[in-house]
Design an enzyme around this catalytic site. Structure first.
Site, PDB file in Angstrom:
ATOM      1  N   GLU A  71      -3.140   8.193  -5.033  1.00 40.39           N
ATOM      2  CA  GLU A  71      -3.429   7.589  -6.335  1.00 40.39           C
ATOM      3  C   GLU A  71      -4.780   8.090  -6.857  1.00 40.39           C
ATOM      4  OE1 GLU A  71      -3.448   3.378  -5.780  1.00 40.39           O
ATOM      5  OE2 GLU A  71      -1.428   3.315  -4.960  1.00 40.39           O
TER       6      GLU A  71
ATOM      7  N   ARG B  42       0.851  -1.176   0.000  1.00 38.89           N
ATOM      8  CA  ARG B  42       0.000   0.000   0.000  1.00 38.89           C
ATOM      9  C   ARG B  42       0.890   1.230   0.000  1.00 38.89           C
ATOM     10  NH1 ARG B  42      -3.279  -2.809  -1.531  1.00 38.89           N
ATOM     11  NH2 ARG B  42      -5.358  -3.314  -0.725  1.00 38.89           N
TER      12      ARG B  42
ATOM     13  N   HIS C  53      -0.808   0.955  -9.951  1.00 31.13           N
ATOM     14  CA  HIS C  53      -1.500   0.080  -8.998  1.00 31.13           C
ATOM     15  C   HIS C  53      -2.235  -1.025  -9.766  1.00 31.13           C
ATOM     16  CE1 HIS C  53      -3.576  -0.147  -4.801  1.00 31.13           C
ATOM     17  NE2 HIS C  53      -3.287  -1.341  -5.281  1.00 31.13           N
TER      18      HIS C  53
END
Length: 313
Positions: free
Chosen positions: A261, A232, A279
């Site tokens: 993000e 993360r 991601h």
């Protein structure tokens, strides 16, 4: 029979949307011009939330839904879901573990190879025509290196197994030693970084790991060390990481996750010693189909009064 009503926080792939809309009355928050008014208009009838890992479900949202029974998360990470509130309120929570483990571990090794072997740079070197003028400079090998794994859960174990296939020496950091694993446990993250050539972060998110990979870790990793983050964005102290990359405190980084993000810090874009991923570690057709199936299976089990497939709370 009236279909159960679901509040959906963000889109899923079309194959999942079709199935959900056949079985449930789906209220799509991301399509609403005024999300607060939209949620309020359906609050009295919504029995489930379908969300994604990065979107989560806050306590404030759950409080607005008096008939809420379950939050089903498309993703393994639940740090954006207020589990404490859910448990206290008797709201069930599910996620999609295991099915994405292999893909995420693959990307961990892929990022290590990409940054050490400078694969994106090599691709650009051929495209630019520079190869016809001179050979590309030398790079760093991955096989046989010392690989530290920060976080020895499902993804950490899968990553370590893959690195072992490259004849790497493995050590790991976690809250406690695991007696079922063959690798050396290191209880101090800074010490692990000092030992490592590659530090691969697979820690769970949440308050306990917030910013734990910090300036001291980068200093210990050193000017020949590489960081890979497939966990993360919150686990890494991002300003310190950017400083370490800019000042060459560490040699490079392969990153799939970021603090903000998708609007990541633009300092990353000016660096030549990073490989950046959007991601997307679990972004294969195979895994996304399995994730969606788990979401649907958990919802179906709940509304049928059967045991949940992958309960969190």
């Amino acid at each position: 029979m009236t279909k159960p009503e679901i509040l959906m926080m963000g889109a899923y792939p079309q194959w999942d949307m079709e199935d959900l809309e056949e079985s449930y009355q789906v209220h799509k928050v991301w399509q609403a011009q005024d999300s607060e008014s939209f949620i309020a208009s359906h609050a009295e009838s919504v029995r489930a939330i379908a969300t994604r890992g990065e979107l989560g479900a806050s306590a404030d949202l759950m409080k607005k839904l008096p008939k809420l029974e379950i939050v089903s998360c498309y993703g393994v990470g639940t740090d954006a879901i207020d589990l404490t509130h859910a448990k206290a309120s008797g709201i069930r929570v599910t996620n999609t573990p295991d099915v994405l483990t292999g893909d995420v571990a693959d990307i961990g090794i892929g990022l290590a190879l990409s940054i050490a072997r400078r694969i994106p740079d090599a691709h650009a070197y051929v495209h630019s025509g520079n190869w016809s003028r001179a050979n590309m400079g030398l790079v760093t090998r991955f096989f046989g290196k010392k690989v530290g794994i920060a976080g020895m859960g499902r993804v950490g174990v899968a990553t370590a197994r893959r690195a072992s296939g490259f004849d790497c020496d493995i050590r790991y950091f976690d809250v406690a030693k695991r007696d079922d694993l063959p690798w050396t446990f290191e209880p101090d993250l800074v010490a692990l970084a000092r030992w490592s050539d590659f530090l691969i972060v697979t820690l769970a998110g949440g308050p306990s790991t917030f910013g734990v990979v910090n300036a001291a870790v980068f200093e210990a990793l050193g000017p020949e060390g590489y960081l890979v983050n497939i966990s993360r964005g919150t686990t890494v102290d991002e300003p310190s990481l950017l400083d370490a990359l800019e000042k060459r405190t560490i040699k490079g980084a392969g990153l799939d996750v970021f603090r903000n993000e998708p609007g990541i810090d633009r300092r990353f874009l000016a660096l030549d010693n990073v490989v950046l991923q959007p991601h997307h570690a679990s972004g294969t057709v195979e895994t996304r189909k399995a994730m969606g199936q788990l979401v649907r299976d958990n919802l179906a089990a709940h509304f049928a009064g059967q045991p949940l497939v992958t309960p969190v709370v």
